[in-house]
Design an enzyme around this catalytic site. Structure first.
Site, PDB file in Angstrom:
ATOM      1  N   VAL A 156       0.724  -1.163   0.042  1.00 23.47           N
ATOM      2  CA  VAL A 156      -0.076   0.062   0.059  1.00 23.47           C
ATOM      3  C   VAL A 156       0.834   1.180  -0.028  1.00 23.47           C
ATOM      4  O   VAL A 156       0.677   2.269  -0.935  1.00 23.47           O
ATOM      5  CB  VAL A 156      -1.023   0.094   1.345  1.00 23.47           C
ATOM      6  CG1 VAL A 156      -1.836   1.366   1.169  1.00 23.47           C
ATOM      7  CG2 VAL A 156      -1.829  -0.974   1.023  1.00 23.47           C
ATOM      8  N   ASP A 157       1.840   1.295   0.817  1.00 20.54           N
ATOM      9  CA  ASP A 157       2.929   2.435   0.800  1.00 20.54           C
ATOM     10  C   ASP A 157       3.427   2.636  -0.581  1.00 20.54           C
ATOM     11  O   ASP A 157       3.640   3.777  -1.124  1.00 20.54           O
ATOM     12  CB  ASP A 157       4.014   2.252   1.802  1.00 20.54           C
ATOM     13  CG  ASP A 157       3.597   2.632   3.353  1.00 20.54           C
ATOM     14  OD1 ASP A 157       2.438   3.387   3.316  1.00 20.54           O
ATOM     15  OD2 ASP A 157       4.047   2.120   4.275  1.00 20.54           O
ATOM     16  N   VAL A 158       3.842   1.346  -1.224  1.00 21.49           N
ATOM     17  CA  VAL A 158       4.453   1.462  -2.629  1.00 21.49           C
ATOM     18  C   VAL A 158       3.638   1.834  -3.490  1.00 21.49           C
ATOM     19  O   VAL A 158       4.024   2.878  -4.103  1.00 21.49           O
ATOM     20  CB  VAL A 158       5.185   0.062  -3.015  1.00 21.49           C
ATOM     21  CG1 VAL A 158       5.739   0.282  -4.313  1.00 21.49           C
ATOM     22  CG2 VAL A 158       6.283  -0.453  -1.916  1.00 21.49           C
TER      23      VAL A 158
END
Length: 404
Positions: free
Chosen positions: A175-177
């Protein structure tokens, strides 16, 4: 060589992964990225180890491998943002910048005079990208968001894991990426828009929005049917067979995407009768009769090695591949040919491994200039060369530990 974003100046007030991932992409493309960090401690991920790339040294904390995955090609200035003088330094930087990236809680920068509404008066052309867990408005806007909790709240964990097992997060902070990727795309779009409007804008990126947008076919499957998808382990909700199978000595991912491929597989596997079985002829029938087909295929595939299946199926253009460890990945001949591991120097000239960007531009190739910086490594350089402060101003800021 020319760089795609040469001349673009980015102030990076973000930390952890999503924001730094976006700013690293811009830095790789040639933007000048100045990372603003807390004195002494810096970005949280500097401490997220072991493993560590560099040991603690000369008042610098140890640097975790995690930190190095998202901070190459950047300058670092350490500023005490809680002090008015530190806030003024950041404002002076903003006045000269094209882009600002931040991932504070909603309203968190207002007390420092650094919210979008406040700083756009200093620089109307500024592109200001805010990354939060839940967005700038809404009943959850005040909450902090982290990758693992968003994988859960955004539905990804409900889709991931063994059929009879517990919900499972993905082994990488996807999700961060993905939020970093969406943020970088939004920034590039805003830069293009500024080229013909002459003004900047505020970008509102939420981890939860990114996760829901990235549900892709699974999200559309639910909207089309109203049926909550079940976990399928390594199976695919819309294609069969499209999953891992145990081989004689490991695992194989079989990715059959159409009916002709299934027929060719059956011929190679000497199970011709499956290709003509009315339960399995079309993909729709194979999806509907998944429970009957998969055990048959599993027993067939288990009779031979992974290498046998890869060689046999690749020869007839049936998509498949081994399930590799990271050791096998980084020794993979194609990964090595594509130069996906680069060595870049740190401040002492020591070479540090980094995983390359997958972006390959023929005219403006990405550059790998230097490893992730020490805390405040470029503080004096930024004050002198970027802000053009005189010696007395710089000495005062350093003496008072506003900048360090």
């Amino acid at each position: 060589m020319s760089e795609a974003l040469k001349g673009i100046k980015v102030i990076d007030l973000s930390r952890i992964l999503a924001g730094p991932w976006a700013s690293q992409m811009l830095a790789d493309m040639g933007a000048e990225v100045i990372k603003v960090e807390r004195p002494k401690t810096g970005d949280d991920t500097r401490h997220w180890g072991p493993p560590f790339i560099k040991a603690a040294k000369n008042q610098q904390p140890a640097q975790a491998a995690y930190y190095h995955c998202a901070n190459r090609n950047k300058q670092s200035i350490a500023i005490d943002i809680t002090q008015p003088e530190g806030q003024q330094v950041i404002k002076d930087m903003i006045a000269k910048a094209d882009v600002l990236i931040e991932n504070y809680k909603v309203g968190g920068l207002e007390k420092y005079g650094l919210s979008y509404q406040q700083v756009k008066l200093l620089n109307p052309e500024l592109i200001y990208c805010s990354i939060t867990g839940f967005g700038q408005q809404g009943p959850y806007a005040h909450k902090a968001g982290y990758d693992a909790m968003i994988q859960g709240e955004g539905g990804l964990m409900s889709l991931t894991g063994a059929v009879d097992g517990e919900p499972m997060k993905v082994g990488v902070a996807v999700v961060d990426v993905m939020t970093g990727l969406y943020s970088a795309n939004a920034i590039l779009a805003a830069l293009l828009a500024k080229a013909h409007t002459g003004t900047g804008q505020h970008i509102d990126i939420a981890l939860l929005d990114v996760q829901v947008a990235s549900l892709a076919n699974q999200g559309m499957n639910y909207l089309a049917t109203g049926k909550v998808p079940e976990r399928l382990g390594n199976g695919h909700p819309n294609i069969v067979p499209y999953q891992t199978f145990a081989t004689q000595d490991g695992s194989l991912i079989l990715a059959i995407g159409n009916d002709p491929q299934f027929k060719k597989f059956c011929q190679a596997a000497q199970c011709h009768e499956l290709a003509s079985n009315t339960l399995f002829v079309t993909n729709q029938q194979r999806v509907e009769n998944r429970a009957a087909l998969i055990p048959i295929l599993a027993s067939i595939i288990a009779k031979h090695s992974t290498d046998y299946w890869v060689a046999t199926l690749e020869a007839i253009a049936v998509p498949c591949g081994p399930v590799n460890t990271l050791e096998q990945v980084f020794n993979h001949p194609q990964i090595q040919h594509r130069n996906m591991v680069r060595q870049i120097p740190d401040e002492e000239g020591l070479l540090i491994n980094t995983i390359a960007s997958p972006i390959n531009l023929s005219k403006t190739p990405l550059q790998y200039k230097h490893a992730a910086p020490n805390i405040g490594q470029h503080s004096e350089q930024v004050l002198k060369q970027f802000l053009h402060y005189d010696k007395e101003e710089i000495a005062k800021l350093l003496k008072n530990e506003i900048v360090s």
